[in-house]
Design a protein around this motif. Sequence first.
Motif, PDB file in Angstrom:
ATOM      1  N   SER A 275      31.468  32.936  24.465  1.00  0.00           N
ATOM      2  CA  SER A 275      30.908  32.066  25.512  1.00  0.00           C
ATOM      3  C   SER A 275      31.993  31.170  26.100  1.00  0.00           C
ATOM      4  N   TYR A 276      32.860  30.639  25.220  1.00  0.00           N
ATOM      5  CA  TYR A 276      33.959  29.790  25.709  1.00  0.00           C
ATOM      6  C   TYR A 276      34.963  30.598  26.526  1.00  0.00           C
ATOM      7  N   VAL A 277      35.220  31.835  26.089  1.00  0.00           N
ATOM      8  CA  VAL A 277      36.123  32.721  26.845  1.00  0.00           C
ATOM      9  C   VAL A 277      35.564  32.946  28.249  1.00  0.00           C
ATOM     10  N   TYR A 278      34.245  33.165  28.340  1.00  0.00           N
ATOM     11  CA  TYR A 278      33.588  33.414  29.626  1.00  0.00           C
ATOM     12  C   TYR A 278      33.765  32.230  30.575  1.00  0.00           C
ATOM     13  N   PHE A 279      33.631  31.011  30.055  1.00  0.00           N
ATOM     14  CA  PHE A 279      33.699  29.828  30.914  1.00  0.00           C
ATOM     15  C   PHE A 279      35.118  29.314  31.150  1.00  0.00           C
ATOM     16  N   LEU A 280      36.061  29.676  30.280  1.00  0.00           N
ATOM     17  CA  LEU A 280      37.414  29.131  30.397  1.00  0.00           C
ATOM     18  C   LEU A 280      38.465  30.122  30.888  1.00  0.00           C
ATOM     19  N   PHE A 281      38.302  31.404  30.540  1.00  0.00           N
ATOM     20  CA  PHE A 281      39.352  32.377  30.849  1.00  0.00           C
ATOM     21  C   PHE A 281      39.534  32.607  32.360  1.00  0.00           C
ATOM     22  N   PRO A 282      38.466  32.887  33.140  1.00  0.00           N
ATOM     23  CA  PRO A 282      38.671  33.074  34.586  1.00  0.00           C
ATOM     24  C   PRO A 282      39.267  31.839  35.291  1.00  0.00           C
ATOM     25  N   PRO A 283      38.738  30.612  35.055  1.00  0.00           N
ATOM     26  CA  PRO A 283      39.354  29.448  35.707  1.00  0.00           C
ATOM     27  C   PRO A 283      40.807  29.221  35.300  1.00  0.00           C
ATOM     28  N   PHE A 284      41.146  29.623  34.057  1.00  0.00           N
ATOM     29  CA  PHE A 284      42.529  29.483  33.575  1.00  0.00           C
ATOM     30  C   PHE A 284      43.446  30.517  34.221  1.00  0.00           C
ATOM     31  N   MET A 285      42.955  31.753  34.364  1.00  0.00           N
ATOM     32  CA  MET A 285      43.780  32.859  34.839  1.00  0.00           C
ATOM     33  C   MET A 285      43.930  32.909  36.356  1.00  0.00           C
ATOM     34  N   ASN A 286      42.902  32.538  37.110  1.00  0.00           N
ATOM     35  CA  ASN A 286      42.930  32.704  38.567  1.00  0.00           C
ATOM     36  C   ASN A 286      44.128  32.035  39.247  1.00  0.00           C
ATOM     37  N   PRO A 287      44.457  30.759  38.933  1.00  0.00           N
ATOM     38  CA  PRO A 287      45.637  30.156  39.560  1.00  0.00           C
ATOM     39  C   PRO A 287      46.938  30.854  39.153  1.00  0.00           C
ATOM     40  N   ILE A 288      46.997  31.317  37.896  1.00  0.00           N
ATOM     41  CA  ILE A 288      48.196  32.019  37.414  1.00  0.00           C
ATOM     42  C   ILE A 288      48.378  33.318  38.182  1.00  0.00           C
ATOM     43  N   ILE A 289      47.277  34.065  38.350  1.00  0.00           N
ATOM     44  CA  ILE A 289      47.336  35.348  39.066  1.00  0.00           C
ATOM     45  C   ILE A 289      47.841  35.152  40.483  1.00  0.00           C
ATOM     46  N   TYR A 290      47.281  34.176  41.191  1.00  0.00           N
ATOM     47  CA  TYR A 290      47.681  33.964  42.589  1.00  0.00           C
ATOM     48  C   TYR A 290      49.080  33.369  42.694  1.00  0.00           C
ATOM     49  N   SER A 291      49.492  32.598  41.703  1.00  0.00           N
ATOM     50  CA  SER A 291      50.853  32.042  41.713  1.00  0.00           C
ATOM     51  C   SER A 291      51.901  33.126  41.497  1.00  0.00           C
ATOM     52  N   ILE A 292      51.543  34.146  40.705  1.00  0.00           N
ATOM     53  CA  ILE A 292      52.482  35.235  40.407  1.00  0.00           C
ATOM     54  C   ILE A 292      52.493  36.280  41.529  1.00  0.00           C
ATOM     55  N   LYS A 293      51.303  36.596  42.069  1.00  0.00           N
ATOM     56  CA  LYS A 293      51.168  37.729  42.988  1.00  0.00           C
ATOM     57  C   LYS A 293      51.273  37.375  44.471  1.00  0.00           C
ATOM     58  N   SER A 294      51.013  36.123  44.838  1.00  0.00           N
ATOM     59  CA  SER A 294      51.034  35.747  46.255  1.00  0.00           C
ATOM     60  C   SER A 294      52.350  35.070  46.627  1.00  0.00           C
ATOM     61  N   LYS A 295      53.131  35.727  47.495  1.00  0.00           N
ATOM     62  CA  LYS A 295      54.416  35.154  47.907  1.00  0.00           C
ATOM     63  C   LYS A 295      54.232  33.865  48.692  1.00  0.00           C
ATOM     64  N   GLN A 296      53.155  33.786  49.496  1.00  0.00           N
ATOM     65  CA  GLN A 296      52.913  32.572  50.282  1.00  0.00           C
ATOM     66  C   GLN A 296      52.599  31.381  49.382  1.00  0.00           C
ATOM     67  N   ILE A 297      51.839  31.624  48.304  1.00  0.00           N
ATOM     68  CA  ILE A 297      51.552  30.553  47.343  1.00  0.00           C
ATOM     69  C   ILE A 297      52.847  30.138  46.643  1.00  0.00           C
ATOM     70  N   GLN A 298      53.683  31.111  46.271  1.00  0.00           N
ATOM     71  CA  GLN A 298      54.965  30.816  45.634  1.00  0.00           C
ATOM     72  C   GLN A 298      55.844  29.959  46.541  1.00  0.00           C
ATOM     73  N   LEU A 299      55.940  30.342  47.805  1.00  0.00           N
ATOM     74  CA  LEU A 299      56.751  29.584  48.769  1.00  0.00           C
ATOM     75  C   LEU A 299      56.214  28.173  48.939  1.00  0.00           C
ATOM     76  N   SER A 300      54.895  28.054  48.948  1.00  0.00           N
ATOM     77  CA  SER A 300      54.272  26.749  49.106  1.00  0.00           C
ATOM     78  C   SER A 300      54.541  25.853  47.898  1.00  0.00           C
ATOM     79  N   ILE A 301      54.536  26.447  46.693  1.00  0.00           N
ATOM     80  CA  ILE A 301      54.851  25.673  45.474  1.00  0.00           C
ATOM     81  C   ILE A 301      56.299  25.213  45.499  1.00  0.00           C
ATOM     82  N   VAL A 302      57.206  26.125  45.874  1.00  0.00           N
ATOM     83  CA  VAL A 302      58.635  25.784  45.967  1.00  0.00           C
ATOM     84  C   VAL A 302      58.835  24.662  46.970  1.00  0.00           C
TER      85      VAL A 302
END
Length: 311
Positions: A275-302
């Motif tokens: 139950s905790y994995v269900y509520f915590l894993f997607p919110p934890f992973m989503n920003p990581i996924i977009y930070s790694i895969k989206s060049k525009q997000i990477q450029l914006s962070i830089v």
Amino acid sequence: MWPNVSAASFLLTGFPGLETVHHWISIPFFAVYVSVLLGNGTLLYLIKDDHSLHEPMYYFLAMLAGTDLMVTLTTMPTVMGVLWVNHREMSHGACFLQAYFIHSLSIVESGVLLAMAYDRFIAIRTPLRYNSILTKSRVMKVGLGILLRGFLSLLPPILPLVWFPYCHSHVLSHAFCLHQDVMKLACADITFNRIYPVFLVTVTFFLDALIILFSYVLIIKTVMGIASAKEQAKAFNTCVSHISCVLVFYITVIGLTFIHRFGKHAPHVVHITMSYVYFLFPPFMNPIIYSIKSKQIQLSIVHLFSVHNRA
């Protein structure tokens, strides 16, 4: 007939049998909560602040990040209260409200992932008409529709909980309130509360997943019709982040469903952990996924860090 407000409070549960190490268990939980808040909060700030991210794709991403933040802020206080100071009591009103938000936001998240699939479909199928189809006003209407679907569809099963008498044990099986936990404690006819969620899951999670799958069948068909292998790779690359988030969300949904349906003999701690994995894993992973895969997000962070360093 007035709501049954005089009954004893509900009692939340942490990890049964591990109460002596709750303070140690709280450390990874708190670290994940902080990561979720920072990750999704940063995404929201970047999308608001960086004009290059003012596109439909990133507006939907902002909806996803906002939903993940709300899920975390809804569950975090009671979970940390149980793990840190063993604060287990929760009033009926607060419990029903928490259950309402938790379940509503799950449906909202599924709806946002569906909207993001539609966004990718339009971007690849009709790229020249992308901005004329997904205008700001249309994106806002889609977002409002997703919110209304999530929050209105949960009223029918949550409202009866307010009037049910509770004469069974008042101990819940998690450190937060869930509809399925609370209804089992009621001394009333809960037939509707058992049947309605099955119908709701079918017309939301299951139907959303089917439409997302169908949209990607059409996307693949369109991309395979592109002559250049380089252009095919570029088109597929724009979908990788979304596909990853969809897999993270629906794999945890399926995992939790299987545990509840077929894991009756599994240790109780397995059910709680899932139950905790269900509520915590997607919110934890989503920003990581977009930070790694989206060049525009990477450029914006830089850009964000370079501006702060110059300041």
